[in-house]
Design a protein around this motif. Sequence first.
Motif, mmCIF file in Angstrom:
data_model
loop_
_atom_site.group_PDB
_atom_site.id
_atom_site.type_symbol
_atom_site.label_atom_id
_atom_site.label_comp_id
_atom_site.label_asym_id
_atom_site.label_seq_id
_atom_site.Cartn_x
_atom_site.Cartn_y
_atom_site.Cartn_z
ATOM 1 N N ASP A 35 0.826 -1.204 0.000
ATOM 2 C CA ASP A 35 0.000 0.000 0.000
ATOM 3 C C ASP A 35 0.864 1.259 0.000
ATOM 4 O O ASP A 35 0.555 2.235 -0.687
ATOM 5 N N ARG A 124 -16.957 -11.951 -2.416
ATOM 6 C CA ARG A 124 -15.509 -12.074 -2.276
ATOM 7 C C ARG A 124 -15.013 -13.422 -2.788
ATOM 8 O O ARG A 124 -13.914 -13.529 -3.320
ATOM 9 N N CYS A 127 -14.677 -12.950 -6.393
ATOM 10 C CA CYS A 127 -13.449 -12.185 -6.686
ATOM 11 C C CYS A 127 -12.240 -13.112 -6.673
ATOM 12 O O CYS A 127 -11.355 -13.003 -7.536
ATOM 13 N N GLY A 131 -9.848 -13.924 -9.914
ATOM 14 C CA GLY A 131 -8.391 -13.777 -9.920
ATOM 15 C C GLY A 131 -7.701 -15.040 -10.375
ATOM 16 O O GLY A 131 -6.756 -14.994 -11.173
ATOM 17 N N LEU A 166 1.358 -6.156 -9.960
ATOM 18 C CA LEU A 166 0.328 -7.059 -9.464
ATOM 19 C C LEU A 166 0.988 -8.273 -8.812
ATOM 20 O O LEU A 166 1.872 -8.885 -9.399
ATOM 21 N N LEU A 214 -5.358 0.640 -8.489
ATOM 22 C CA LEU A 214 -5.199 -0.313 -7.403
ATOM 23 C C LEU A 214 -5.370 0.361 -6.044
ATOM 24 O O LEU A 214 -5.977 -0.199 -5.128
ATOM 25 N N LEU A 217 -9.053 0.866 -5.455
ATOM 26 C CA LEU A 217 -9.745 -0.390 -5.160
ATOM 27 C C LEU A 217 -9.430 -0.893 -3.757
ATOM 28 O O LEU A 217 -10.309 -1.390 -3.044
ATOM 29 N N LEU A 218 -8.145 -0.773 -3.349
ATOM 30 C CA LEU A 218 -7.755 -1.259 -2.022
ATOM 31 C C LEU A 218 -8.390 -0.423 -0.909
ATOM 32 O O LEU A 218 -8.630 -0.938 0.189
ATOM 33 N N HIS A 222 -11.566 -2.976 -0.178
ATOM 34 C CA HIS A 222 -10.335 -3.623 0.286
ATOM 35 C C HIS A 222 -10.436 -5.140 0.285
ATOM 36 O O HIS A 222 -9.579 -5.837 -0.277
ATOM 37 N N THR A 225 -10.819 -6.650 -3.220
ATOM 38 C CA THR A 225 -9.574 -6.520 -3.982
ATOM 39 C C THR A 225 -8.521 -7.490 -3.472
ATOM 40 O O THR A 225 -7.785 -8.095 -4.262
ATOM 41 N N LEU A 228 -9.302 -10.804 -4.858
ATOM 42 C CA LEU A 228 -8.929 -10.859 -6.267
ATOM 43 C C LEU A 228 -7.425 -11.075 -6.426
ATOM 44 O O LEU A 228 -6.979 -11.927 -7.215
ATOM 45 N N LEU A 229 -6.627 -10.314 -5.672
ATOM 46 C CA LEU A 229 -5.171 -10.436 -5.758
ATOM 47 C C LEU A 229 -4.697 -11.790 -5.256
ATOM 48 O O LEU A 229 -3.742 -12.360 -5.788
#
Length: 306
Positions: A35, A124, A127, A131, A166, A214, A217-218, A222, A225, A228-229
């Motif tokens: 972050d 989630r 998500c 990903g 990413l 990003l 989105l975070l 949060h 995302t 997803l990551l």
Amino acid sequence: MTSLGIYLRGMLMGAADIVPGVSGGTMAFITGIYDTLLTSIRSVDLEFVRLVLKLDVRGAWEHINGGFLLALLAGIVTSIATLARLISWLLEYHPVPLWAFFFGLILASALVLLRQVRGWNPARGLCLLAGVSVAATIALAPVVNMHFGLAGVFLSGFLAICAMILPGISGSFILVLLGMYGTVLAAVNSFDLVFLAVLAAGAIAGLLCFSRLLHFLLHRFHEGTMALLTGFLFGSLLVVWPWKQVLAWVAGSHGQLKPAQQLPVGPVEFTALTGEPAQVPLCLGLMLLGFFLVWVINVRWGDPAT
């Protein structure tokens, strides 16, 4: 966060970026600076330009958290300079054990991120699956042709740098998928200034745009995302699976062939296809070692205050 702690995190990012298929963003995430990194990058904005034009160097430096970026960059450069030859040699002569080690690293990284997602719900979960699907699709995708002039060079730089920050997706791997890996290496070796300038412009544009997306989105979504990551990391395990069948090749800077599309296979099938030993006990041991190291790194350096 001390300068030494940032420098060591930069070394971890540099070591990851050397490896095709492994992202420095992964290391930034598990060491707790992701972050901060995105915030510092997105600080290169109109206010930063205004401060520079006013010759307010100190203000501009503080605006972009220059001390953090400098220490991180120093660590990345140090790692690349000291480890590039070793990693290249291992990839050339001992690829299967090396990929097994990286598999353990990425698997542990994905589990570390998974623990950070709070309050699981269907959205989630979707998500996470999205990903996984995106990363798996990229990992198994055939090479596309981006050779349509300087516009293609710019877009390649834009997409590659987006992937590099990413977690789980390597910028160099994206260049392979775009069919630009050998072309970029050749341009670097021949010092093609026009090509490199356009590529760098695309990379800078991508970095400034994508870091803002990003960051938004975070802060706004949060948990989704993060899910997803985390899915990106799990999906990227297909890239670092040690036993693969090569389906397509791409030429490197010196004409040598490099894998461009690969399909994960089992150890027995790998030996049958290639005639090379699968080295299963060694690979399992290195997977466990990589897994253990990530947990140690996360425990020791996962706190940004370190």
